[in-house]
Design an enzyme around this catalytic site. Structure first.
Site: not given
Length: 400
Positions: A51, A303
């Site tokens: 992110k 992720s």
């Protein structure tokens, strides 16, 4: 179609800030799946997740006036840490609205980067609504976790990193929640090599995006429930859905049991701590949902790695029970000297290691003169457990 030029521009902005995480061959996963599997370890990224790519790129494109007022975001954790760290790098104020059930490790991670945290709502979407209102009241710039072209462009740089290292891939498997990561990566991948299959994977407990993709129209969910909190998004973004419909080839989902087994597999066999959202791609491969990829060269995006240690301990304990390496049961003994010693001697003779034992003589379900003993054992697999049950049954400790 998303403007791929934005992704290349984002790559230049985030240089020196974002870590070039490893893309590593995974021998155990490759053997299990019949594919040549490479893991993109964004769990080792700054803040522990991808992110930071989109958050930093977004803040880097703000005007001086916008930065002076500060930024606000809504997030279950990873986007929050990305915004908080990026804001601190630019020396600006950041406020993060997080769902009330957000793991403490993620809350503390945000605070450690200097941002203020507001806990509000039962899920991301309720936190999001509160953040939007707060932004209007206090003239803050809202940094959306996925429905923003600059954020999407930042996330798309992950695909460029992968293809720089391994250009001859047959498929890339990507976690999907709000769709920002998939949108950016799919655009970059298809612009470089349209023949690479892009596969999105979501959690069954957060079905909105998959249902929308299958129906080709936005469909929201009434609620979400999954251990993959990083992709637990209730409502579908028409923007990311549109990008995905243009570039994503296949969309599948995995349930919490499958996600938990993937987390444990990555921990035990790959020596990697990966959170639920980051493990969905591996879960799909482990549970034979990508059979068409056998013999193919595949990259899977891990992720994020900001795993709640409390949940991790539960996953490990359940995994040990399911794999036959632990067992627990309760027997009733006559409450007299030597009864417990004889019982434990039998377990010792069976090479079963007692890790916990409790003794109860006061339960109202017991007859007077009896005691209930609950035992947790370390065992050597299902065959060993069957032997233990057989002997205890022969000794009348277990009755059918």
């Amino acid at each position: 179609m998303f403007d791929v030029k934005k992704i290349y521009e984002a790559r230049e902005r985030i240089k020196g800030v974002v870590v070039d995480t490893p893309l590593s061959y995974a021998p155990h996963l490759s053997k299990h799946s019949g594919c040549e599997v490479y893991l993109k370890k964004e769990n080792l990224q700054v803040t522990g997740a991808f992110k930071i790519r989109g958050a930093y790129n977004k803040i880097a494109t703000l005007s001086d006036a916008q930065r002076a007022c500060g930024v606000i975001a809504a997030s279950a954790g990873n986007h929050a840490q990305g915004v908080a760290l990026s804001a601190s790098m630019f020396g600006i104020k950041a406020i993060i609205v997080m769902p009330e059930a957000t793991p403490l490790t993620k809350i503390n991670g945000v605070k450690n980067y200097g941002a203020d945290v507001i806990l509000h709502g039962a899920n991301y979407d309720e936190a999001y609504a509160h953040a939007i209102e707060y932004a209007k009241l206090h003239s803050l710039t809202f940094v959306h976790p996925f429905e923003d072209d600059e954020v999407i462009a930042g996330q798309g740089t992950l695909a460029l990193d992968i293809l720089d290292k391994c250009a001859d891939l047959d498929a890339v498997v990507i976690p999907a929640g709000g769709g920002g990561l998939v949108s950016g990566m799919a655009c970059a991948i298809k612009s470089i090599n349209p023949n690479i299959e892009v596969i999105a994977v979501s959690a069954k407990g957060a079905p909105a995006l998959k249902n929308s993709f299958d129906s080709k129209t936005p469909i929201d969910s009434l609620s979400v429930r999954t251990i993959a909190d990083g992709i637990a998004v209730r409502d579908t973004s028409p923007i990311t859905l549109g990008y995905m419909l243009e570039s994503v080839d296949r969309f599948i989902s995995v349930d919490d049991e499958e996600i938990a087994s993937a987390i444990l597999f990555l921990l035990e066999r790959q020596k990697l701590v990966v959170e639920g959202a980051g493990a969905v791609g591996v879960a799909a491969l482990l549970h034979d949902k990508l059979e068409h990829l056998k013999g193919k060269k595949v990259a899977i995006v891990l992720s994020g790695g900001n795993m709640d240690v409390t949940l991790l301990s539960v996953i490990i304990e359940k995994g040990l029970l399911k794999s036959g390496r632990k067992m627990k049961f309760t027997v009733t003994l006559i409450d007299k000297p030597g009864a417990l010693m004889r019982f434990t001697q039998i377990l010792q003779d069976l090479n079963a290691n007692i890790v916990h034992i409790s003794y109860d003589r006061t339960s109202i379900s017991l007859d007077y003169g009896d005691a209930s003993v609950t035992v947790h054992l370390e065992t050597k697999g299902e065959e060993h457990q069957s032997m233990i049950y057989k002997v205890l049954k022969e000794e009348n400790y277990i009755r059918e």
